[in-house]
Structures are given as C-alpha cells and as structure tokens.
Enzyme design. Sequence first.
Site, short mmCIF file in Angstrom:
data_model
loop_
_atom_site.label_atom_id
_atom_site.label_comp_id
_atom_site.label_asym_id
_atom_site.label_seq_id
_atom_site.Cartn_x
_atom_site.Cartn_y
_atom_site.Cartn_z
N LYS A 1 -71.23 34.11 -0.90
CA LYS A 1 -72.18 33.11 -1.40
C LYS A 1 -73.31 32.92 -0.38
O LYS A 1 -73.18 33.30 0.80
CB LYS A 1 -71.46 31.78 -1.64
CG LYS A 1 -70.90 31.16 -0.36
CD LYS A 1 -70.00 29.95 -0.65
CE LYS A 1 -69.46 29.37 0.65
NZ LYS A 1 -68.47 28.31 0.41
N TYR B 1 -93.48 20.82 23.77
CA TYR B 1 -93.88 19.51 23.26
C TYR B 1 -93.14 18.35 23.93
O TYR B 1 -91.92 18.39 24.08
CB TYR B 1 -93.58 19.42 21.76
CG TYR B 1 -94.45 20.32 20.91
CD1 TYR B 1 -95.84 20.32 21.04
CD2 TYR B 1 -93.87 21.15 19.97
CE1 TYR B 1 -96.63 21.14 20.24
CE2 TYR B 1 -94.65 21.98 19.16
CZ TYR B 1 -96.03 21.96 19.30
OH TYR B 1 -96.79 22.76 18.52
C1 LIG Z 1 -67.30 28.82 1.11
C2 LIG Z 1 -65.95 28.81 0.52
C3 LIG Z 1 -64.91 29.59 1.07
C4 LIG Z 1 -65.04 30.35 2.36
O1 LIG Z 1 -64.74 29.48 3.44
P1 LIG Z 1 -64.71 30.03 4.95
O2 LIG Z 1 -64.32 28.84 5.74
O3 LIG Z 1 -66.09 30.49 5.25
O4 LIG Z 1 -63.72 31.13 5.00
C5 LIG Z 1 -63.72 29.64 0.38
N1 LIG Z 1 -63.54 28.94 -0.78
C6 LIG Z 1 -64.50 28.15 -1.30
C7 LIG Z 1 -64.22 27.40 -2.56
C8 LIG Z 1 -65.73 28.04 -0.68
O5 LIG Z 1 -66.66 27.26 -1.20
#
Ligand SMILES: *Cc1c(COP(=O)(O)O)cnc(C)c1O
Length: 395
Positions: free
Chosen positions: A39, A266
């Site tokens: 994702k 800055y």
């Molecule tokens: C993002 C996500 C994961 C992956 O989690 P990690 O901690 O990056 O391994 C797994 N399951 C769901 C439902 C998620 O949204």
Amino acid sequence: MTAPDRPFREAVIDLAAVADNIRTIAGRVAPAEVIAVVKADAYGHGAVPVARAALAAGASRLGVADLDEALALRDAGVDAPIVAWLHDPFADFRPAIAGGVELGASSLDQLERIAAQAGDRRAAVHLKIDTGLSRNGVPEAEWPAVVARAAELERDGRIEVVGVFSHFANTSREADASQLAVFERALAAATEAGLRPRLRHIASSEQALRDPSSRYDAVRIGIGMYGLTPFGDGTTCTDLGLRPVMTLRARVAAVRRVDAGAGASYGHLWHADRPTTLALVPLGYADGIPRHATGGGAEVLLGGRRRPVVGRIAMDQFIVDVGDDSVEVGDEVVVFGDPATGAPTADDWAEASGTIGYEVVTRIGPRVRRTPAGDAAAANEAAEAADGSVPEAGA
Ligand SMILES: *Cc1c(COP(=O)(O)O)cnc(C)c1O
C-alpha cells in the site's frame, strides 16, 4: 567539474534487499504464507517493482489498502492474488471483482454491496473482525449475523469467503492476547456458520516476527520487507536480520567555511562554536525530511563519516557540520540507508524526529528520483519488457 551520472536527489531502491527480507521473514514464519503489503506505493518505495521482487522471493499474495492500488498493480501486469481492505463507501467493486482482486469486508453493508456487484465471477472476500483496534472490521456483537449472511451468499454463488482477518493495535503482549481470544471466537463462529476460510490472518510485521501463535495461515508484512523495524523498543533492523531497502542520497550543493559564532539556517537556532565547514544538502521537508528532526541529533554519512545536521531543516535543504574535513560540492551525502555501510537508518531519523520509520520512508517526496537497484531490478525490467508477468524466483 564533470557532471556525475547521478541525480541531485535520489532514493535508491535495493530490490535484492526486498527479496532477502522476504526470504528471511518467510523462513521465520513458515508454514504461514507471506502477504507482502505494498500500500501507499510500497511505503514510498514504488509498488510495482517491490511487488514483483516480493513475489519472486516467495510472497504468495499482495496486500493494499485501496482498490485503485490493486487495480494499478493489475494494469502493470501483476497477476498474483491481491487483497484490498479499505473501501470508499461508494466504491464500484466491479472492476476489482472482474480483475480477481480479493476484497476485505468490514461490515454487513459492505458485504451486501460486494455481493450485489458480483457478476459472472464470484467475489473473493476476506471478512474482517474488529478484535480491539476499533477502526474498521465487524464488531464482535455483529459477527454472527455477518458470517451467517456470508455463508448464505456463498451458497448462492455470489461470493467466496477465502479469508477471515483482523489487525493488532500493537499495544502490549497482554492486549495482543486478548485480541487473539476475540479472533479465536470469531473463527469458531465462522466455522459454525459453515464457512471454511483458507486464510486466517491477523499478524503484521511486529507480531509475525515475535509471536508464533499469531501467525495462523498467513502474515501481512509491510515494514519488515522494507528492512525497517516494527518495534518501538529499540530493536533495530540489524537485530532482526533485515536490510533497509531505501537509500536516500544527494550531492552536496554548496560548501561554506564559517567563523566561530556564525549562525546557520532560519532563525539561527544553531551557531558555530569554532571555525568550521558547513555542507549544504539539497533535501528538505518538501522531500520528506522531517522538520521535527531540527535539533534532534540526526546525522548523515558524508566523506566516510557521520556528520551532525545543524540548524533548521528548510523546505529544500539542510546543513551539516563537517568540521575541518575537506568536502567538495558534488560529494555524495547519504541521508539514510543500510547501517552496514555506516549510514544512519530511516529508523534513526525517526528517532531524531519523534516519529516512526514508516512515516519517514512513506513521505519521501516527488522531487526525489526512485532508482531501482539490485539483481531483481534487472528481472523486473525483463518482466516488464516481456509481458508484465512476474519473474521466476531466483531470476
Ligand atoms: C499496513 C498494514 C499492514 C502492514 O503492517 P506492517 O507493520 O508494516 O507490517 C498489515 N495489515 C494491515 C491491515 C495494514 O493496514
């Protein structure tokens, strides 16, 4: 000065590290399958090349949040199983169902909508139970009605329940145990209703790496695949046998010798306490460098040594103090990468800025060119050139 054959700002994506991390984790969690979570453009690493490398290394399935992310992978020719779990309330599920994308269903309403949009092809569904995260997922009280209806829709040939899943709150081992107890009750109720889901999955990287009782049939691995730590307790990627995939680097844009007392960047939050040399790094918060890392002790690798970041991090740039060492415009600066090279990690930057490595890599901005590297990069290109299919393991 001749121009180097490298971009000004670059994130090198080591696809061989993706493959190694997947193999390491798969070996640890076997016989559970690995669902590679890609994702958010593979946490900023590039969804298509990472997906191909993960599948070639033994991941059985891909996980994404949105339908569009799943469809983009299909468009790129990735034909492996994909599950998508976060849906627009008005989503059109038809292209996803037609493309064989498996759908998380988090409520009775969502289940009905998916079933109503299934045409010739049955919709493959993973029913999600809320075991205590209190985000989406079916509340336990509503679960019996949902599994009963799912069984009916399955008998009618509209859906196939391929999975039951949930997600941990990553709070404590005790909280995990109580979530697992809810998950067990939900699985029993699903069986009772006549469902036979092949894939029971609840663990993400944290539990998958720590708790064998959480692994069931599959684990959903995001951060571990990217070679960063899921743990907030100081456990590093090196402790876990994982290698960071992303190296963020740039070329020094300017070098300045300053006197003791000179202020830099800055607000002059920092002043030189001795005559020193400052190097300008052309990456700022527009590129995902956390502004909160200002004053937090972040470092970079430059000229073979760690150098402190000094002064305010700006939109396009920040400054490092190199003391009396000689540094030239055009020299390579590694902001984060593989600690085996002496570089800080994205987790170190997270620590310096009060966040997590997930956020650091996910927010790297569009001005930073992504360059795939490692053997898998060649395999990816070949797959793309051929027919977009997934390369064989070891290719
Ligand atoms: C993002 C996500 C994961 C992956 O989690 P990690 O901690 O990056 O391994 C797994 N399951 C769901 C439902 C998620 O949204």
